[in-house]
Design a protein around this motif. Sequence first.
Motif, mmCIF file in Angstrom:
data_model
loop_
_atom_site.group_PDB
_atom_site.id
_atom_site.type_symbol
_atom_site.label_atom_id
_atom_site.label_comp_id
_atom_site.label_asym_id
_atom_site.label_seq_id
_atom_site.Cartn_x
_atom_site.Cartn_y
_atom_site.Cartn_z
ATOM 1 N N UNK A 198 0.798 -1.571 -0.077
ATOM 2 C CA UNK A 198 -0.043 0.533 -0.023
ATOM 3 C C UNK A 198 1.076 1.435 -0.375
ATOM 4 N N UNK A 199 2.082 0.864 0.587
ATOM 5 C CA UNK A 199 2.943 1.944 0.631
ATOM 6 C C UNK A 199 3.998 2.522 -0.569
ATOM 7 N N UNK A 200 4.124 0.980 -0.750
ATOM 8 C CA UNK A 200 4.455 1.408 -1.956
ATOM 9 C C UNK A 200 4.243 2.012 -3.846
ATOM 10 N N UNK A 201 2.666 2.151 -3.395
ATOM 11 C CA UNK A 201 2.264 2.137 -4.651
ATOM 12 C C UNK A 201 1.950 3.805 -4.213
ATOM 13 N N UNK A 202 1.517 3.747 -3.205
ATOM 14 C CA UNK A 202 1.404 5.756 -3.104
ATOM 15 C C UNK A 202 2.311 5.606 -2.679
ATOM 16 N N UNK A 203 3.909 6.245 -2.668
ATOM 17 C CA UNK A 203 4.816 6.468 -2.970
ATOM 18 C C UNK A 203 5.167 6.647 -4.425
ATOM 19 N N UNK A 204 4.827 6.332 -5.366
ATOM 20 C CA UNK A 204 4.394 6.325 -6.681
ATOM 21 C C UNK A 204 3.250 7.141 -7.215
ATOM 22 N N UNK B 192 9.114 2.431 3.992
ATOM 23 C CA UNK B 192 8.254 1.512 3.656
ATOM 24 C C UNK B 192 8.463 0.338 5.974
ATOM 25 N N UNK B 195 5.518 0.923 8.123
ATOM 26 C CA UNK B 195 4.388 0.609 8.325
ATOM 27 C C UNK B 195 4.384 -0.692 7.194
ATOM 28 N N UNK B 232 7.120 -4.839 -6.453
ATOM 29 C CA UNK B 232 6.883 -4.759 -7.122
ATOM 30 C C UNK B 232 7.189 -5.465 -8.092
#
Lengths: 312, 312
Positions: A198-204, B192, B195, B232
């Motif tokens: 969720x955080x990875x997508x948010x950063x992108x 990362x 969270x 990813x």
Amino acid sequence: MAEKIAIIGTGLVGSGWAVVFARAGCDVAMYDAAPGGAEQGREVVAQQLNDLAAYGLVEDEPSAILARVSVATTLKEALDGAVYAQESTFERTDVKREVFSAIDAVIGPDTLVGSSSSGIPASAYTDHVACKARCLVAHPVNPPSLAPVVELVPAPWTAPETVKAVRALMERVGQAPVEMTREIEGFILNRLQGVLLMEAWRLVEAGLATAEDVDKTVSKGLGLRWAFMGPFETIDLNAPGGVADYARRLGPLYHSIAASTDEHRVWDEALIGAVEAQRREVLPASDLATRRAWRDRRLMALARHLKNAEAS
Amino acid sequence: MAEKIAIIGTGLVGSGWAVVFARAGCDVAMYDAAPGGAEQGREVVAQQLNDLAAYGLVEDEPSAILARVSVATTLKEALDGAVYAQESTFERTDVKREVFSAIDAVIGPDTLVGSSSSGIPASAYTDHVACKARCLVAHPVNPPSLAPVVELVPAPWTAPETVKAVRALMERVGQAPVEMTREIEGFILNRLQGVLLMEAWRLVEAGLATAEDVDKTVSKGLGLRWAFMGPFETIDLNAPGGVADYARRLGPLYHSIAASTDEHRVWDEALIGAVEAQRREVLPASDLATRRAWRDRRLMALARHLKNAEAS
């Protein structure tokens, strides 16, 4: 005498389980409702055993291990005399309800049943069966022969002795069981993966970094420790006085970060398209299969490395 | 001719950086404001080089690498002719402001400066200096010689060429730079990690699992892939059609999980005490130092494994 294990549903996940149990010396009976399914599954087992042998990840000859794996023509035959059955059928509640009804009709009084379900809790498909105290979720990572974690999740009516016995069995065959005290969506593994994704997508989405750089932050940083110790042990060793010391020093930073990520937006089509485009630039769709084979070789090499490192 | 690198602040982090640059063939000048600090740092470098050599993680003889590391008696001497300076002084805004003032007073026109700051953004301590377009955060993981990721975080006034040049330098010396487009609390890595930790504490607080079982879920499952590919790439390979396919299939599950974890409670003393007690049962406080040495050996073995796996 070797313990007998029944594999119910012999797709990729069921076949992976057959490898785990047979490798550990169990007698494995594979059953699939689809005609020819179990035979096909046994071929996958043979292939996986050869791959594992090439990486030194099996003790015996592949052929000797494969000899312990048989095909059962009926569900009753598979379950007969089994100490444990691993159910790995299609991930849909109505399918699993029917499978557990069928298991219930022929199961012996001492056989325990674990479901490979990655998301649906056991309470959704075992409430109606007589053997329900002997049922639970035993969720693996694919392939279980390389990633040993297995999440044990009891339904409200699962007997404590069932959890205890399946945990002991999993340890005996070399897996790493973890135990939840009750059902929760996503269990442990997908909850942890979920918050990080969720955080990875948010950063992108926020344009703060590319998907590739987010990936590198994990694969060249965070993931290195996590391949041999978990997040609590990591922070326990990262402050002079251990985990409590770490929590008091860095808790405020993490709370502040968490407070700024409360907005859990849906990954919308525009964002999905943007990340898909970034990934396809790094890896064309036509190379996905080759890269998956690369991943499996890397996982095997890593498993061998970790096995040697633990032994030394 | 070898590039010259200045190391400003020669504690554990600065010494780790000296290892990285010297190992890659740079001339390294170590400076510390504390008398004898740089000499002490150079001894740490010597020790780390011997450890790395034992694991086959340096190309040259440790003594040859160490010969490229010198002690500078003044800040000016350290910076003179350096293409890049890595600042690793105490993590406090007022300290860093003073250090950057001192750097600004003697720095040449072509030297770039990266700060090892793990949390304070460069805008908090470079707004007042003339060289501010040449300053940014270059945040490592400790030790940088084993965990190659380095987060490059520009202040609003950092020149794009500065980011580009530092990224190229980091790649030249074998690190894995990742780039943020602007400042954000915790950068990428600690966001990362944050969270994931937040959810880990929450699972223990809710009595759903022990800290040890949460750890095993990572070290025997999730962390295995993450040691060689990021989140990813992991999901890109985990659905037939790649990352977009995965997002559409599993997005709803993760959103549902995320929606149930909106409550970011502070880790209160009762919870910290409970996790501390669990950890101390697994690892007595008196064994923390031994276990840290174990972790460092395991990291070195893992780094060697990954190096070989990438080469093959």
